[in-house]
Design a protein around this motif. Structure first.
Motif, PDB file in Angstrom:
ATOM      1  N   LYS A  17       0.766  -1.146   0.001  1.00 41.31           N
ATOM      2  CA  LYS A  17      -0.035  -0.035  -0.023  1.00 41.31           C
ATOM      3  C   LYS A  17       0.725   1.131  -0.022  1.00 41.31           C
ATOM      4  CE  LYS A  17      -4.304  -1.346   2.239  1.00 41.31           C
ATOM      5  NZ  LYS A  17      -5.090  -1.429   3.437  1.00 41.31           N
ATOM      6  N   ASN A  18       2.027   1.164   0.651  1.00 40.93           N
ATOM      7  CA  ASN A  18       2.670   2.346   0.715  1.00 40.93           C
ATOM      8  C   ASN A  18       3.439   2.836  -0.379  1.00 40.93           C
ATOM      9  OD1 ASN A  18       2.400   2.940   3.559  1.00 40.93           O
ATOM     10  ND2 ASN A  18       3.790   1.329   4.156  1.00 40.93           N
ATOM     11  N   ARG A  19       3.562   2.146  -1.444  1.00 44.24           N
ATOM     12  CA  ARG A  19       4.027   2.450  -2.557  1.00 44.24           C
ATOM     13  C   ARG A  19       3.334   3.446  -3.486  1.00 44.24           C
ATOM     14  NH1 ARG A  19       8.611   0.603  -4.543  1.00 44.24           N
ATOM     15  NH2 ARG A  19       8.398   2.890  -5.576  1.00 44.24           N
ATOM     16  N   TYR A  20       1.905   3.569  -3.137  1.00 42.81           N
ATOM     17  CA  TYR A  20       1.030   4.424  -3.769  1.00 42.81           C
ATOM     18  C   TYR A  20       0.929   5.606  -3.017  1.00 42.81           C
ATOM     19  CZ  TYR A  20      -2.561   6.129  -6.714  1.00 42.81           C
ATOM     20  OH  TYR A  20      -3.512   7.050  -7.462  1.00 42.81           O
ATOM     21  N   GLN A  21       2.040   6.107  -2.154  1.00 36.61           N
ATOM     22  CA  GLN A  21       1.968   6.879  -0.939  1.00 36.61           C
ATOM     23  C   GLN A  21       3.310   7.747  -0.971  1.00 36.61           C
ATOM     24  OE1 GLN A  21      -0.796   8.122   0.698  1.00 36.61           O
ATOM     25  NE2 GLN A  21      -0.852   6.172   1.998  1.00 36.61           N
ATOM     26  N   THR A  22       3.423   8.912  -1.007  1.00 41.44           N
ATOM     27  CA  THR A  22       4.788   9.662  -1.031  1.00 41.44           C
ATOM     28  C   THR A  22       5.253   9.428   0.474  1.00 41.44           C
ATOM     29  OG1 THR A  22       3.711  11.796   0.067  1.00 41.44           O
ATOM     30  CG2 THR A  22       4.049  11.486  -2.524  1.00 41.44           C
ATOM     31  N   VAL A  23       6.588   9.466   0.487  1.00 42.40           N
ATOM     32  CA  VAL A  23       7.463   9.315   1.691  1.00 42.40           C
ATOM     33  C   VAL A  23       7.118  10.324   2.914  1.00 42.40           C
ATOM     34  CG1 VAL A  23       9.327   7.924   0.817  1.00 42.40           C
ATOM     35  CG2 VAL A  23       9.723  10.490   1.090  1.00 42.40           C
ATOM     36  N   TYR A  24       6.400  11.384   2.222  1.00 40.96           N
ATOM     37  CA  TYR A  24       6.127  12.514   3.150  1.00 40.96           C
ATOM     38  C   TYR A  24       4.654  12.805   3.471  1.00 40.96           C
ATOM     39  CZ  TYR A  24       6.156  14.783  -1.467  1.00 40.96           C
ATOM     40  OH  TYR A  24       6.108  14.971  -2.964  1.00 40.96           O
ATOM     41  N   ALA A  25       3.914  11.922   3.070  1.00 41.54           N
ATOM     42  CA  ALA A  25       2.487  11.709   3.048  1.00 41.54           C
ATOM     43  C   ALA A  25       1.912  12.049   4.676  1.00 41.54           C
ATOM     44  CB  ALA A  25       1.775  10.698   2.602  1.00 41.54           C
ATOM     45  N   LYS A  26       1.153  12.784   4.897  1.00 36.40           N
ATOM     46  CA  LYS A  26       0.902  13.176   6.307  1.00 36.40           C
ATOM     47  C   LYS A  26      -0.703  13.369   6.577  1.00 36.40           C
ATOM     48  CE  LYS A  26       1.876  17.242   8.069  1.00 36.40           C
ATOM     49  NZ  LYS A  26       2.752  18.423   8.502  1.00 36.40           N
ATOM     50  N   ASN A  27      -1.425  14.323   5.616  1.00 38.41           N
ATOM     51  CA  ASN A  27      -2.704  14.458   5.981  1.00 38.41           C
ATOM     52  C   ASN A  27      -3.800  13.610   5.276  1.00 38.41           C
ATOM     53  OD1 ASN A  27      -2.159  16.751   7.774  1.00 38.41           O
ATOM     54  ND2 ASN A  27      -1.515  17.915   5.923  1.00 38.41           N
ATOM     55  N   ASP A  28      -4.484  12.877   5.839  1.00 41.09           N
ATOM     56  CA  ASP A  28      -5.329  11.940   5.145  1.00 41.09           C
ATOM     57  C   ASP A  28      -6.476  12.681   4.484  1.00 41.09           C
ATOM     58  OD1 ASP A  28      -4.625   9.068   5.925  1.00 41.09           O
ATOM     59  OD2 ASP A  28      -5.533   9.837   7.957  1.00 41.09           O
ATOM     60  N   GLY A  29      -6.718  12.132   3.144  1.00 43.88           N
ATOM     61  CA  GLY A  29      -7.782  12.601   2.629  1.00 43.88           C
ATOM     62  C   GLY A  29      -7.985  12.663   0.904  1.00 43.88           C
ATOM     63  N   SER A  30      -6.768  11.942   0.207  1.00 44.19           N
ATOM     64  CA  SER A  30      -6.701  11.745  -1.017  1.00 44.19           C
ATOM     65  C   SER A  30      -7.337  10.406  -1.620  1.00 44.19           C
ATOM     66  CB  SER A  30      -5.320  12.079  -1.554  1.00 44.19           C
ATOM     67  OG  SER A  30      -5.127  13.442  -1.775  1.00 44.19           O
ATOM     68  N   ALA A  31      -7.875  10.818  -2.608  1.00 51.96           N
ATOM     69  CA  ALA A  31      -8.486   9.411  -3.466  1.00 51.96           C
ATOM     70  C   ALA A  31      -7.596   9.045  -4.572  1.00 51.96           C
ATOM     71  CB  ALA A  31      -9.836   9.547  -3.995  1.00 51.96           C
ATOM     72  N   ALA A  32      -6.420   9.876  -4.639  1.00 50.46           N
ATOM     73  CA  ALA A  32      -5.571   9.425  -5.632  1.00 50.46           C
ATOM     74  C   ALA A  32      -4.111  10.058  -5.328  1.00 50.46           C
ATOM     75  CB  ALA A  32      -5.821  10.106  -7.087  1.00 50.46           C
ATOM     76  N   ALA A  33      -2.945   9.606  -5.444  1.00 51.50           N
ATOM     77  CA  ALA A  33      -1.501  10.049  -5.172  1.00 51.50           C
ATOM     78  C   ALA A  33      -1.149  11.425  -5.998  1.00 51.50           C
ATOM     79  CB  ALA A  33      -0.551   8.902  -5.123  1.00 51.50           C
ATOM     80  N   PRO A  34      -0.395  12.058  -5.357  1.00 46.64           N
ATOM     81  CA  PRO A  34       0.128  13.073  -6.113  1.00 46.64           C
ATOM     82  C   PRO A  34       1.316  12.646  -6.415  1.00 46.64           C
ATOM     83  CG  PRO A  34       0.365  13.728  -3.764  1.00 46.64           C
ATOM     84  CD  PRO A  34      -0.276  12.422  -3.820  1.00 46.64           C
TER      85      PRO A  34
END
Length: 341
Positions: A161-178
């Motif tokens: 799951k973490n591979r669709y997440q940036t290493v600095y992801a912090k604030n929950d709320g996206s339906a897609a990754a930046p």
């Protein structure tokens, strides 16, 4: 300006289906805004293009495992739900499949009943408002039951799951990754900071509208989806000071770019605050804040391809994309990167 002006031919096999083992080992195509020339590099070479006094702006949103599978209580039929926007009191705007069976009043059970939902209304574009009921913490239940909402062009199952997440992801709320941020490792970000480049963060919760095709022939008739953003006081100051001191503001991704351009006033000053943005950036747009952009390769005829064309010029962008196809770069969310500077 026609939507078809932004079409290019992409062989299906160039759509990246899996993330690379090492985030920062992706390729990097540098496109010069000055003369349209390009260079083929690796992502870690980003350091060669940054200067002391510049500021990288990252989007620290976190993707929630927003895809849920449940059963209709009355019939047992399988229902798929995608959480799009959090409203108030555990009410979410959702995309529901199959939509025909999801009428107001229908009740849905997820994960042996640890989460229940009731459809309370039908809103824009057939989306449903669902009121959820549960014991405990919603995010923890979501973590247990939900799947990452990968874009429709990715058919492989994501192992981590973490591979669709940036290493600095912090604030929950996206339906897609930046996704431009997926290339950065903590080590690379430290190298950036050690060079004297500032790293500022903003938040924009990415909606699935980011993948919505443009269905009108005339670009200007397209209506953009709205997304929630936040810019904190200290971060606005950091970015404004960069400009004041002659540094460049380089946006990591189109989501950071849309946030900065939405929150910057006509005098070029970034305002702290939060709100919803429907900004649609296409050729002819005058950029108020960003000087450069790190981004991935975008879908043909998409609003994101229009955004990068507004920044670098459509001719330069389309030539660079033709080159990327020829050189067999990997495209879209898990693909390679482009630096427009």
């Amino acid at each position: 300006m026609k939507t078809s002006d932004f079409y290019y031919d992409l062989p299906k096999e160039l759509i990246a289906q899996d993330p690379l083992e090492d985030r920062s080992s992706s390729r990097l195509l540098h496109l010069s805004m000055q003369d349209g020339s390009f260079e083929h590099r690796h992502f870690t070479d980003i350091l060669d293009y940054l200067h002391k006094g510049d500021c990288l702006v990252i989007n620290d949103t976190k993707v929630i495992p927003a895809r849920l599978y449940g059963h209709k209580e009355e019939t047992g039929a399988v229902i798929e739900i995608l959480l799009l926007k959090r409203r108030e009191n555990d009410i979410w705007e959702c995309l529901v499949k199959p939509g025909k069976k999801a009428r107001p009043g229908a009740k849905i059970t997820f994960g042996d009943g640890i989460l229940k939902g009731e459809i309370i209304d039908v809103v824009d574009e057939g989306n449903r408002l669902i009121q959820f009921h549960y014991d405990g913490i919603f995010e923890e239940i979501l973590d247990q039951l939900g799947e990452m909402p990968l874009p429709p062009y990715i058919t492989h199952k994501l192992k981590d799951k973490n591979r669709y997440q940036t290493v600095y992801a912090k604030n929950d709320g996206s339906a897609a990754a930046p996704t431009a941020g997926l290339h950065f490792t903590r080590e690379l970000l430290k190298q950036v900071e050690d060079m004297g480049v500032k790293i500022a963060h903003v938040t924009l919760h990415v909606g699935l509208g980011t993948f919505r095709p443009v269905k009108v022939d005339d670009v200007e008739q397209h209506h953009m989806h709205s997304e929630f953003y936040m810019v904190e006081e200290d971060q606005a100051k950091l970015i404004n000071d960069t400009k004041k001191n002659g540094g460049r503001v380089i946006s990591v991704g189109t989501t950071s770019c849309r946030t900065l351009e939405s929150a910057t006033d006509e005098n070029g000053i970034l305002q702290a605050g939060s709100g919803w943005t429907e900004i649609f950036i296409y050729p002819g747009y005058h950029f108020k804040m960003i000087d450069g952009l790190i981004t991935n390769f975008h879908l043909p005829e998409s609003t994101l391809l229009m955004l990068v064309s507004a920044l670098a010029g459509k001719e330069y962008i389309m030539a660079a994309y033709e080159e990327a196809v020829k050189e067999r770069y990997r495209f879209f969310s898990f693909g390679d990167a482009m630096l427009i500077l």
